[in-house]
Design an enzyme around this catalytic site. Sequence first.
Site, PDB file in Angstrom:
ATOM      1  N   THR A 131       0.746  -1.353   0.027  1.00 21.15           N
ATOM      2  CA  THR A 131      -0.125  -0.013  -0.010  1.00 21.15           C
ATOM      3  C   THR A 131       0.852   1.287  -0.187  1.00 21.15           C
ATOM      4  O   THR A 131       2.071   1.370   0.496  1.00 21.15           O
ATOM      5  CB  THR A 131      -1.012  -0.005   1.239  1.00 21.15           C
ATOM      6  OG1 THR A 131      -1.502   1.325   1.475  1.00 21.15           O
ATOM      7  CG2 THR A 131       0.005  -0.346   2.566  1.00 21.15           C
ATOM      8  N   ASP A 132       0.320   2.488  -0.576  1.00 18.32           N
ATOM      9  CA  ASP A 132       1.050   3.654  -0.500  1.00 18.32           C
ATOM     10  C   ASP A 132       1.253   4.291   1.008  1.00 18.32           C
ATOM     11  O   ASP A 132       1.772   5.173   1.155  1.00 18.32           O
ATOM     12  CB  ASP A 132       0.284   4.756  -1.509  1.00 18.32           C
ATOM     13  CG  ASP A 132      -0.911   4.900  -1.005  1.00 18.32           C
ATOM     14  OD1 ASP A 132      -1.758   4.186  -0.297  1.00 18.32           O
ATOM     15  OD2 ASP A 132      -1.950   5.858  -1.561  1.00 18.32           O
ATOM     16  N   GLU A 133       0.459   3.489   1.959  1.00 12.34           N
ATOM     17  CA  GLU A 133       0.263   4.189   3.392  1.00 12.34           C
ATOM     18  C   GLU A 133       1.497   3.924   3.689  1.00 12.34           C
ATOM     19  O   GLU A 133       1.755   4.637   4.879  1.00 12.34           O
ATOM     20  CB  GLU A 133      -0.965   3.418   4.093  1.00 12.34           C
ATOM     21  CG  GLU A 133      -2.202   3.886   3.312  1.00 12.34           C
ATOM     22  CD  GLU A 133      -3.455   3.385   4.060  1.00 12.34           C
ATOM     23  OE1 GLU A 133      -3.442   3.235   5.345  1.00 12.34           O
ATOM     24  OE2 GLU A 133      -4.607   3.022   3.456  1.00 12.34           O
ATOM     25  N   TYR A 156      -1.963  -0.587  10.732  1.00 18.65           N
ATOM     26  CA  TYR A 156      -1.946  -1.008   9.424  1.00 18.65           C
ATOM     27  C   TYR A 156      -0.676  -0.968   8.527  1.00 18.65           C
ATOM     28  O   TYR A 156      -0.207  -1.720   8.138  1.00 18.65           O
ATOM     29  CB  TYR A 156      -3.527  -0.888   8.859  1.00 18.65           C
ATOM     30  CG  TYR A 156      -3.203  -1.037   7.150  1.00 18.65           C
ATOM     31  CD1 TYR A 156      -3.329  -2.501   6.988  1.00 18.65           C
ATOM     32  CD2 TYR A 156      -3.374  -0.144   6.378  1.00 18.65           C
ATOM     33  CE1 TYR A 156      -3.138  -2.759   5.429  1.00 18.65           C
ATOM     34  CE2 TYR A 156      -3.211  -0.365   4.977  1.00 18.65           C
ATOM     35  CZ  TYR A 156      -3.288  -1.724   4.439  1.00 18.65           C
ATOM     36  OH  TYR A 156      -3.317  -1.952   3.103  1.00 18.65           O
ATOM     37  N   LYS A 160       2.241  -3.303   7.120  1.00 17.96           N
ATOM     38  CA  LYS A 160       2.690  -3.298   5.611  1.00 17.96           C
ATOM     39  C   LYS A 160       4.114  -3.077   5.435  1.00 17.96           C
ATOM     40  O   LYS A 160       4.721  -3.580   4.653  1.00 17.96           O
ATOM     41  CB  LYS A 160       1.576  -2.659   5.045  1.00 17.96           C
ATOM     42  CG  LYS A 160       0.171  -3.229   4.962  1.00 17.96           C
ATOM     43  CD  LYS A 160       0.035  -4.593   4.493  1.00 17.96           C
ATOM     44  CE  LYS A 160       0.140  -4.767   2.787  1.00 17.96           C
ATOM     45  NZ  LYS A 160      -0.141  -6.151   2.273  1.00 17.96           N
TER      46      LYS A 160
HETATM   47  P1  NAD Z   1      -9.308  -7.513   1.753  1.00 16.17           P
HETATM   48  O1  NAD Z   1      -9.485  -7.524   3.380  1.00 16.17           O
HETATM   49  O2  NAD Z   1     -10.801  -7.422   0.999  1.00 16.17           O
HETATM   50  O3  NAD Z   1      -8.953  -9.300   1.537  1.00 16.17           O
HETATM   51  C1  NAD Z   1      -7.979  -9.951   2.383  1.00 16.17           C
HETATM   52  C2  NAD Z   1      -8.155 -11.252   2.087  1.00 16.17           C
HETATM   53  O4  NAD Z   1      -7.119 -12.018   2.940  1.00 16.17           O
HETATM   54  C3  NAD Z   1      -9.364 -11.874   2.629  1.00 16.17           C
HETATM   55  O5  NAD Z   1      -9.893 -12.698   1.601  1.00 16.17           O
HETATM   56  C4  NAD Z   1      -9.012 -12.448   3.904  1.00 16.17           C
HETATM   57  O6  NAD Z   1      -9.857 -13.662   4.164  1.00 16.17           O
HETATM   58  C5  NAD Z   1      -7.580 -12.999   3.589  1.00 16.17           C
HETATM   59  N1  NAD Z   1      -6.766 -13.372   4.913  1.00 16.17           N
HETATM   60  C6  NAD Z   1      -6.846 -12.458   5.881  1.00 16.17           C
HETATM   61  N2  NAD Z   1      -5.864 -13.173   6.929  1.00 16.17           N
HETATM   62  C7  NAD Z   1      -5.297 -14.250   6.434  1.00 16.17           C
HETATM   63  C8  NAD Z   1      -4.630 -15.136   6.727  1.00 16.17           C
HETATM   64  N3  NAD Z   1      -3.904 -15.089   7.674  1.00 16.17           N
HETATM   65  N4  NAD Z   1      -4.371 -16.103   5.809  1.00 16.17           N
HETATM   66  C9  NAD Z   1      -4.967 -16.323   4.721  1.00 16.17           C
HETATM   67  N5  NAD Z   1      -5.883 -15.711   4.389  1.00 16.17           N
HETATM   68  C10 NAD Z   1      -5.857 -14.468   5.101  1.00 16.17           C
HETATM   69  O7  NAD Z   1      -8.088  -6.710   1.353  1.00 16.17           O
HETATM   70  P2  NAD Z   1      -7.873  -5.882   0.021  1.00 16.17           P
HETATM   71  O8  NAD Z   1      -8.606  -4.611   0.079  1.00 16.17           O
HETATM   72  O9  NAD Z   1      -8.140  -6.981  -1.007  1.00 16.17           O
HETATM   73  O10 NAD Z   1      -6.418  -5.887  -0.077  1.00 16.17           O
HETATM   74  C11 NAD Z   1      -5.540  -7.002  -0.644  1.00 16.17           C
HETATM   75  C12 NAD Z   1      -4.133  -6.710  -0.541  1.00 16.17           C
HETATM   76  O11 NAD Z   1      -3.858  -5.362  -1.028  1.00 16.17           O
HETATM   77  C13 NAD Z   1      -3.767  -6.503   0.932  1.00 16.17           C
HETATM   78  O12 NAD Z   1      -2.314  -6.782   1.262  1.00 16.17           O
HETATM   79  C14 NAD Z   1      -3.606  -4.712   1.186  1.00 16.17           C
HETATM   80  O13 NAD Z   1      -2.754  -4.502   2.211  1.00 16.17           O
HETATM   81  C15 NAD Z   1      -3.446  -4.244  -0.247  1.00 16.17           C
HETATM   82  N6  NAD Z   1      -3.729  -3.013  -0.680  1.00 16.17           N
HETATM   83  C16 NAD Z   1      -5.156  -2.609  -0.505  1.00 16.17           C
HETATM   84  C17 NAD Z   1      -5.713  -1.669  -0.998  1.00 16.17           C
HETATM   85  C18 NAD Z   1      -7.269  -1.018  -0.833  1.00 16.17           C
HETATM   86  O14 NAD Z   1      -7.365  -0.018  -1.287  1.00 16.17           O
HETATM   87  N7  NAD Z   1      -7.876  -2.066  -0.704  1.00 16.17           N
HETATM   88  C19 NAD Z   1      -4.579  -0.501  -1.627  1.00 16.17           C
HETATM   89  C20 NAD Z   1      -3.407  -0.922  -1.678  1.00 16.17           C
HETATM   90  C21 NAD Z   1      -2.898  -2.176  -1.359  1.00 16.17           C
HETATM   91  P1  TYD Z   2     -10.858   3.744   4.117  1.00 14.23           P
HETATM   92  O1  TYD Z   2     -11.946   3.341   3.116  1.00 14.23           O
HETATM   93  O2  TYD Z   2     -11.068   3.180   5.451  1.00 14.23           O
HETATM   94  O3  TYD Z   2      -9.488   3.598   3.559  1.00 14.23           O
HETATM   95  P2  TYD Z   2      -8.073   4.145   4.103  1.00 14.23           P
HETATM   96  O4  TYD Z   2      -8.124   4.782   5.553  1.00 14.23           O
HETATM   97  O5  TYD Z   2      -7.153   3.207   3.749  1.00 14.23           O
HETATM   98  O6  TYD Z   2      -7.793   5.447   3.188  1.00 14.23           O
HETATM   99  O7  TYD Z   2     -11.173   5.412   4.316  1.00 14.23           O
HETATM  100  C1  TYD Z   2     -10.910   6.263   3.337  1.00 14.23           C
HETATM  101  C2  TYD Z   2     -11.079   7.654   3.894  1.00 14.23           C
HETATM  102  O8  TYD Z   2     -12.361   7.889   4.144  1.00 14.23           O
HETATM  103  C3  TYD Z   2     -10.223   8.033   5.034  1.00 14.23           C
HETATM  104  O9  TYD Z   2      -9.608   9.504   4.754  1.00 14.23           O
HETATM  105  C4  TYD Z   2     -11.160   7.702   6.109  1.00 14.23           C
HETATM  106  C5  TYD Z   2     -12.384   8.325   5.590  1.00 14.23           C
HETATM  107  N1  TYD Z   2     -13.591   7.522   6.159  1.00 14.23           N
HETATM  108  C6  TYD Z   2     -14.708   8.248   6.894  1.00 14.23           C
HETATM  109  O10 TYD Z   2     -14.639   9.754   6.716  1.00 14.23           O
HETATM  110  N2  TYD Z   2     -15.621   7.523   7.306  1.00 14.23           N
HETATM  111  C7  TYD Z   2     -15.593   6.404   7.275  1.00 14.23           C
HETATM  112  O11 TYD Z   2     -16.706   5.648   8.053  1.00 14.23           O
HETATM  113  C8  TYD Z   2     -14.564   5.549   6.811  1.00 14.23           C
HETATM  114  C9  TYD Z   2     -14.680   4.039   6.822  1.00 14.23           C
HETATM  115  C10 TYD Z   2     -13.806   6.242   6.166  1.00 14.23           C
END
Ligand code: NAD
Ligand code: TYD
Length: 351
Positions: A131-133, A156, A160
């Site tokens: 993630t960019d975070e 989080y 990461k």
């Molecule tokens: P998500 O929470 O939707 O999915 C995570 C998956 O991992 C789930 O299916 C869960 O069952 C599985 N999982 C959790 N713990 C586990 C374990 N101990 N063993 C096996 N499986 C397990 O997450 P996402 O949003 O699809 O993100 C996927 C990846 O991409 C993550 O690594 C996250 O850090 C990264 N990422 C997400 C975003 C975003 O915007 N969602 C952005 C950048 C990077």
């Molecule tokens: P989120 O979807 O949780 O992603 P991330 O924290 O990884 O960026 O949140 C996106 C943005 O929206 C973040 O600035 C937090 C804000 N947010 C709210 O204002 N209300 C909410 O209920 C949630 C879940 C997020």
Amino acid sequence: MKQTLLITGGAGFIGSHLVRLFVNKYPEYHIVNLDLLTYAGNLANLKDIEDKSNYTFIKGDIVDANFINNLFDQYQFDGVIHLAAESHVDRSIEDPAAFIKTNVLGTMNLLNAAKFNWSDFSGKRFYHISTDEVYGTLGETGFFTEETAYDPRSPYSASKASSDHLVRAFYHTYNLPIVISNCSNNYGPYQFPEKLLPLFINNIKHNKPLPVYGDGKYTRDWLWVGDHAAAIDLIYAKGRVGETYNIGGNNEWKNIDLINKLCEVMDELLDREAGTSKKLITYVKDRAGHDRRYAIDASKLMNELGWKPTVFAEEGLRKTAEWYLENEEWLESVTSGAYQDYYAAMYAERS
Ligand code: NAD
Ligand code: TYD
């Protein structure tokens, strides 16, 4: 089969898009999807491909080192794309330990298993999805590049960042052929409705308050999930070993602007009087340590591998809202049970 590829976290949001892409695009690959099916993982996300002959689902925990070693022994994977993680910042503030366990220990178990199982690293690849975070937070201007120093500020992002460092350490120490990408906020179908957009779409549908954290002027760079999956496909095939690639949509929105636009789209889709959804906006207590702004410079990926985002701004928002409204059964099934209690407690605490 040309290669056996392990995708972890394939039943989650991004993972399910990636598994679908690979199973359909590469019939000659055997795709093994390993997922624990936590609250965020759902096999309904993959209904359309579950019977394909080049696809295997395995339920299991990346934190269980013996299980992971046996799995590598059994399948002799040629590559790994690792997405399994705890992924929600708010949950990490409540329970950091779960994030260290899955995101750090789980990643180390996969790295160790690859290192021990792969007697010869040639043609192998361990790809960590991050993630960019990890870069921390930006002011009003500027972008994260691959050279930006790590400065994670939530449990989080700290977990990461730790896993990214471990992945790089395995490259420098053992020559494990790794690649990493750091992506901005994704949106689109199959995202668990605790993240901003699916949560707000669901709340608007049920006429529930929309909890905007703090002043609502926090900025995120939104990327269509299909564009992320396409970037992962490219980087897995062509990214240089040992390198990091930033992925972002060049699609920055302040939360409140995105929410206002979503409200307008939802009024239209639900055939409600204009302004109805905006009345649900409720400013609530801010998230602790809330990062002010994320923005990605993806020029390395664009120039080196020719990737570009294809879905922008309002179009993506509309496609997302339409999908959640059309997939009522999916939304109801994932928002029943434990989710209800968790969300009720969160909202009570913030309001
Ligand atoms: P998500 O929470 O939707 O999915 C995570 C998956 O991992 C789930 O299916 C869960 O069952 C599985 N999982 C959790 N713990 C586990 C374990 N101990 N063993 C096996 N499986 C397990 O997450 P996402 O949003 O699809 O993100 C996927 C990846 O991409 C993550 O690594 C996250 O850090 C990264 N990422 C997400 C975003 C975003 O915007 N969602 C952005 C950048 C990077
Ligand atoms: P989120 O979807 O949780 O992603 P991330 O924290 O990884 O960026 O949140 C996106 C943005 O929206 C973040 O600035 C937090 C804000 N947010 C709210 O204002 N209300 C909410 O209920 C949630 C879940 C997020």
